[in-house]
Design a protein around this motif. Sequence first.
Motif, PDB file in Angstrom:
ATOM      1  N   TRP A 151      -1.972  28.880   3.801  1.00 59.43           N
ATOM      2  CA  TRP A 151      -2.426  27.877   2.821  1.00 59.43           C
ATOM      3  C   TRP A 151      -3.704  28.366   2.149  1.00 59.43           C
ATOM      4  O   TRP A 151      -4.617  28.852   2.821  1.00 59.43           O
ATOM      5  N   ASP A 152      -3.772  28.231   0.840  1.00 60.72           N
ATOM      6  CA  ASP A 152      -4.939  28.749   0.124  1.00 60.72           C
ATOM      7  C   ASP A 152      -6.215  27.964   0.406  1.00 60.72           C
ATOM      8  O   ASP A 152      -7.316  28.408   0.040  1.00 60.72           O
ATOM      9  N   GLN A 153      -6.093  26.800   1.075  1.00 57.93           N
ATOM     10  CA  GLN A 153      -7.278  26.013   1.420  1.00 57.93           C
ATOM     11  C   GLN A 153      -7.650  26.141   2.904  1.00 57.93           C
ATOM     12  O   GLN A 153      -8.545  25.433   3.375  1.00 57.93           O
ATOM     13  N   TYR A 154      -6.946  27.012   3.617  1.00 60.23           N
ATOM     14  CA  TYR A 154      -7.256  27.221   5.029  1.00 60.23           C
ATOM     15  C   TYR A 154      -8.570  27.970   5.165  1.00 60.23           C
ATOM     16  O   TYR A 154      -8.813  28.917   4.416  1.00 60.23           O
ATOM     17  N   PRO A 155      -9.434  27.597   6.103  1.00 60.93           N
ATOM     18  CA  PRO A 155      -9.330  26.483   7.047  1.00 60.93           C
ATOM     19  C   PRO A 155      -9.821  25.174   6.425  1.00 60.93           C
ATOM     20  O   PRO A 155     -10.729  25.180   5.587  1.00 60.93           O
ATOM     21  N   LEU A 156      -9.209  24.071   6.849  1.00 58.61           N
ATOM     22  CA  LEU A 156      -9.627  22.757   6.361  1.00 58.61           C
ATOM     23  C   LEU A 156     -10.693  22.207   7.299  1.00 58.61           C
ATOM     24  O   LEU A 156     -10.434  21.966   8.475  1.00 58.61           O
TER      25      LEU A 156
ATOM     26  N   LEU B 299       0.858  -1.183   0.000  1.00 60.67           N
ATOM     27  CA  LEU B 299       0.000   0.000   0.000  1.00 60.67           C
ATOM     28  C   LEU B 299       0.891   1.229   0.000  1.00 60.67           C
ATOM     29  O   LEU B 299       1.847   1.325   0.787  1.00 60.67           O
ATOM     30  N   THR B 300       0.590   2.183  -0.871  1.00 64.25           N
ATOM     31  CA  THR B 300       1.401   3.388  -0.993  1.00 64.25           C
ATOM     32  C   THR B 300       0.613   4.598  -0.511  1.00 64.25           C
ATOM     33  O   THR B 300      -0.518   4.834  -0.929  1.00 64.25           O
ATOM     34  N   ARG B 301       1.208   5.363   0.348  1.00 63.55           N
ATOM     35  CA  ARG B 301       0.552   6.512   0.976  1.00 63.55           C
ATOM     36  C   ARG B 301       0.266   7.604  -0.040  1.00 63.55           C
ATOM     37  O   ARG B 301       1.128   7.971  -0.857  1.00 63.55           O
ATOM     38  N   ASN B 302      -0.937   8.137  -0.001  1.00 61.27           N
ATOM     39  CA  ASN B 302      -1.258   9.341  -0.765  1.00 61.27           C
ATOM     40  C   ASN B 302      -0.740  10.519   0.055  1.00 61.27           C
ATOM     41  O   ASN B 302      -1.404  11.014   0.965  1.00 61.27           O
ATOM     42  N   TYR B 303       0.487  10.949  -0.252  1.00 60.68           N
ATOM     43  CA  TYR B 303       1.140  11.921   0.622  1.00 60.68           C
ATOM     44  C   TYR B 303       0.524  13.311   0.505  1.00 60.68           C
ATOM     45  O   TYR B 303       0.557  14.099   1.466  1.00 60.68           O
ATOM     46  N   ARG B 304      -0.053  13.636  -0.632  1.00 59.62           N
ATOM     47  CA  ARG B 304      -0.655  14.963  -0.761  1.00 59.62           C
ATOM     48  C   ARG B 304      -1.848  15.119   0.169  1.00 59.62           C
ATOM     49  O   ARG B 304      -1.936  16.094   0.934  1.00 59.62           O
ATOM     50  N   LEU B 305      -2.766  14.168   0.127  1.00 60.15           N
ATOM     51  CA  LEU B 305      -3.931  14.236   1.000  1.00 60.15           C
ATOM     52  C   LEU B 305      -3.553  14.015   2.464  1.00 60.15           C
ATOM     53  O   LEU B 305      -4.156  14.618   3.361  1.00 60.15           O
ATOM     54  N   SER B 306      -2.551  13.181   2.725  1.00 63.00           N
ATOM     55  CA  SER B 306      -2.094  12.977   4.107  1.00 63.00           C
ATOM     56  C   SER B 306      -1.491  14.252   4.671  1.00 63.00           C
ATOM     57  O   SER B 306      -1.783  14.649   5.809  1.00 63.00           O
ATOM     58  N   ASP B 307      -0.656  14.909   3.871  1.00 65.33           N
ATOM     59  CA  ASP B 307       0.034  16.107   4.356  1.00 65.33           C
ATOM     60  C   ASP B 307      -0.878  17.320   4.443  1.00 65.33           C
ATOM     61  O   ASP B 307      -0.553  18.291   5.143  1.00 65.33           O
ATOM     62  N   ASP B 308      -2.010  17.279   3.742  1.00 60.68           N
ATOM     63  CA  ASP B 308      -2.990  18.359   3.909  1.00 60.68           C
ATOM     64  C   ASP B 308      -3.430  18.441   5.366  1.00 60.68           C
ATOM     65  O   ASP B 308      -3.672  19.528   5.895  1.00 60.68           O
ATOM     66  N   VAL B 309      -3.532  17.294   6.021  1.00 59.33           N
ATOM     67  CA  VAL B 309      -3.871  17.264   7.443  1.00 59.33           C
ATOM     68  C   VAL B 309      -2.610  17.351   8.290  1.00 59.33           C
ATOM     69  O   VAL B 309      -2.498  18.166   9.205  1.00 59.33           O
ATOM     70  N   GLY B 310      -1.616  16.520   7.974  1.00 58.23           N
ATOM     71  CA  GLY B 310      -0.426  16.411   8.810  1.00 58.23           C
ATOM     72  C   GLY B 310       0.384  17.689   8.896  1.00 58.23           C
ATOM     73  O   GLY B 310       0.876  18.051   9.973  1.00 58.23           O
ATOM     74  N   PHE B 311       0.540  18.402   7.783  1.00 62.05           N
ATOM     75  CA  PHE B 311       1.403  19.587   7.748  1.00 62.05           C
ATOM     76  C   PHE B 311       0.655  20.901   7.562  1.00 62.05           C
ATOM     77  O   PHE B 311       1.046  21.925   8.096  1.00 62.05           O
TER      78      PHE B 311
ATOM     79  N   GLY C 257      -8.532  23.470  16.206  1.00 58.63           N
ATOM     80  CA  GLY C 257      -9.740  22.801  15.731  1.00 58.63           C
ATOM     81  C   GLY C 257      -9.491  21.392  15.230  1.00 58.63           C
ATOM     82  O   GLY C 257     -10.401  20.752  14.696  1.00 58.63           O
ATOM     83  N   ILE C 258      -8.264  20.878  15.439  1.00 61.46           N
ATOM     84  CA  ILE C 258      -7.915  19.565  14.885  1.00 61.46           C
ATOM     85  C   ILE C 258      -8.740  18.451  15.509  1.00 61.46           C
ATOM     86  O   ILE C 258      -9.095  17.476  14.841  1.00 61.46           O
ATOM     87  N   HIS C 259      -9.097  18.587  16.788  1.00 60.09           N
ATOM     88  CA  HIS C 259      -9.899  17.540  17.415  1.00 60.09           C
ATOM     89  C   HIS C 259     -11.323  17.520  16.861  1.00 60.09           C
ATOM     90  O   HIS C 259     -11.908  16.441  16.665  1.00 60.09           O
ATOM     91  N   GLU C 260     -11.864  18.697  16.605  1.00 60.46           N
ATOM     92  CA  GLU C 260     -13.213  18.745  16.023  1.00 60.46           C
ATOM     93  C   GLU C 260     -13.200  18.194  14.595  1.00 60.46           C
ATOM     94  O   GLU C 260     -14.141  17.522  14.165  1.00 60.46           O
ATOM     95  N   PHE C 261     -12.133  18.472  13.887  1.00 53.94           N
ATOM     96  CA  PHE C 261     -11.968  17.893  12.547  1.00 53.94           C
ATOM     97  C   PHE C 261     -12.015  16.371  12.614  1.00 53.94           C
ATOM     98  O   PHE C 261     -12.720  15.714  11.849  1.00 53.94           O
ATOM     99  N   LEU C 262     -11.249  15.809  13.554  1.00 57.07           N
ATOM    100  CA  LEU C 262     -11.212  14.360  13.720  1.00 57.07           C
ATOM    101  C   LEU C 262     -12.568  13.814  14.153  1.00 57.07           C
ATOM    102  O   LEU C 262     -12.994  12.740  13.698  1.00 57.07           O
ATOM    103  N   ARG C 263     -13.272  14.560  14.992  1.00 51.89           N
ATOM    104  CA  ARG C 263     -14.558  14.103  15.507  1.00 51.89           C
ATOM    105  C   ARG C 263     -15.615  13.987  14.397  1.00 51.89           C
ATOM    106  O   ARG C 263     -16.380  13.026  14.335  1.00 51.89           O
TER     107      ARG C 263
ATOM    108  N   PHE D 104      -2.772  21.725   7.993  1.00 53.01           N
ATOM    109  CA  PHE D 104      -4.061  21.972   8.625  1.00 53.01           C
ATOM    110  C   PHE D 104      -4.149  23.350   9.289  1.00 53.01           C
ATOM    111  O   PHE D 104      -5.150  24.059   9.149  1.00 53.01           O
ATOM    112  N   SER D 105      -3.120  23.738  10.037  1.00 52.05           N
ATOM    113  CA  SER D 105      -3.172  25.011  10.774  1.00 52.05           C
ATOM    114  C   SER D 105      -2.364  26.123  10.110  1.00 52.05           C
ATOM    115  O   SER D 105      -2.098  27.155  10.730  1.00 52.05           O
ATOM    116  N   ASP D 106      -1.999  25.930   8.846  1.00 52.56           N
ATOM    117  CA  ASP D 106      -1.208  26.935   8.122  1.00 52.56           C
ATOM    118  C   ASP D 106      -2.140  27.996   7.536  1.00 52.56           C
ATOM    119  O   ASP D 106      -2.829  27.771   6.538  1.00 52.56           O
ATOM    120  N   ARG D 107      -2.160  29.158   8.137  1.00 48.82           N
ATOM    121  CA  ARG D 107      -3.064  30.222   7.707  1.00 48.82           C
ATOM    122  C   ARG D 107      -2.693  30.806   6.342  1.00 48.82           C
ATOM    123  O   ARG D 107      -3.503  31.497   5.724  1.00 48.82           O
TER     124      ARG D 107
END
Length: 515
Positions: A230-235, A211-223, A270-276, A225-228
């Motif tokens: 980022w043109d997609q903020y807030p996630l 299985l190969t990680r989709n690093y783009r979608l993973s890093d959207d959350v991992g790296f 807001g990361i916990h609410e995102f996860l919830r 998420f809280s980057d103001r």
Amino acid sequence: MTSIVFLFEVHQPYRLDRRMHEKLMEKALKGSLEYDDIQEAVFDNSLNKYVMERAAERCYIPATKIIVENLKRYKDSSKPFKVSFSISGVFLEQASKWAPGIIQVLQEAVATGMVELVEQTYYHSIAAFLPNHGFEELKEQVLQHREVLKNTFNYEPVSIENTEFTFNNDLACFFYNMGYKVIVTEGVDHILGWRSPNYVYKAWGCDARVLTRNYRLSDDVGFRFSDRKWDQYPLTADKYASWLAATPGDVVFLAMDYETFGEHHWPESGIHEFLRWLPGEVLKYGHLEFSTPREVAEKYPPRDVFDVPPWSTISWADERDLSAWIGNIMQQEAVRALASLYPYVKALEDPGLTRLWKMLTISDHFYYMATKFGTIEEVHAYFSPFKNASIAYGLFTEALGVLSKLIYDRIREKPVKVVSNLTLPLEKAFYFTMPDGTYTGVYVRSLKELYFKLGSVPLESVVYHLRSGHISAWISQVLLLEELSRKIQVLSREVDEPLKLVELVKKEIQSYLEG
């Protein structure tokens, strides 16, 4: 149907103590230098405890509670929520000592039956990349990790990752031969080429599934998420779920550090609410379901072969190679020095020595020594407890010095152990030459081999090496048997007749071999 696979990497290292030398001196003056005292001096457990307790409060306990709530909420639905965890053995050790609540909530999660645990090395180590004995140590650490998962969760994994998603063909087939069916790694662009990471692949050379990680979608959350900036903020959960729904393929494999959820991105983000709310948003899409590595490997046939030669090993760090750990001279020298002690540690069969050596294989020690630039350097600096790579290298060298002194002392106490068990790698072997430098084709890697081969090497070569002090120096400096070395030096000076000299030397060696 597209399967969403979440995997959370859960690890905390034992960090080296900047006051190591000072603490060792204090303990020595008190006459207290047992292994527990030495490890307490070498590793900064006040810092390790602080990090574990802080991360437990911000991340591990609240995030796992949210996951457990969702696992239970959707357990009896037609499309249940599922996740996977890869938890290092040293993380479980520290959590048990300093934040046992983490173990309890993780056990509660596993007990739902909706969690897959993924195998890794116990020490989250670079074992696979140590010279000479790497795969031997790798197997030992994987089996140790298997045991701790069995004891803690009553769970036996079928999926595995090597540390930090490092992967090549040899590793894949090594794990497959150990009985693992699924290996997880990074979806590296130059390996995939035109292909998508969103499919199951087959390893080159064996029937393991990859299985190969989709690093783009993973890093959207991992790296990001809280980057103001980022043109997609807030996630938000609904936005991210829409991205997953629009992603083509059989599998969207999302893997990230568990510290993402409260430590790297603080709860205030807001990361916990995102996860919830994310599971519910994902399951609104009829073609999406949650799954685990094992399930998707069984469900979907492999689309192609995932071919990564050993000389092109990949990872999920930095430039997606091994440079995060063995990319510069300091790291390479640290790895070489650590590996050089392996034969002595194995020969002595001393649990305390073995434990200390294994703790020094933790990958983070080498990660802190990296010399990178730009944003990659910022990531290394974020994780490192030290000001720069040179300090990390100096402390690691100091720790190796402590270990080396312990090895030397134990060999002096128990030379028979070394004589009986020690077999050296080729670079430490003794090579017989003629007086003119011509190689005889004979080398020895242990005292036992030296005893038996003294009779098959040309007498002129043996006498040359005895008279020149080469053999006694090798016995002293490499086998660390100083008493035997001195006896051979005396014989080499006092015995004139060549055959008698060799015979007496063999008798001295034989006495050591017989204990």
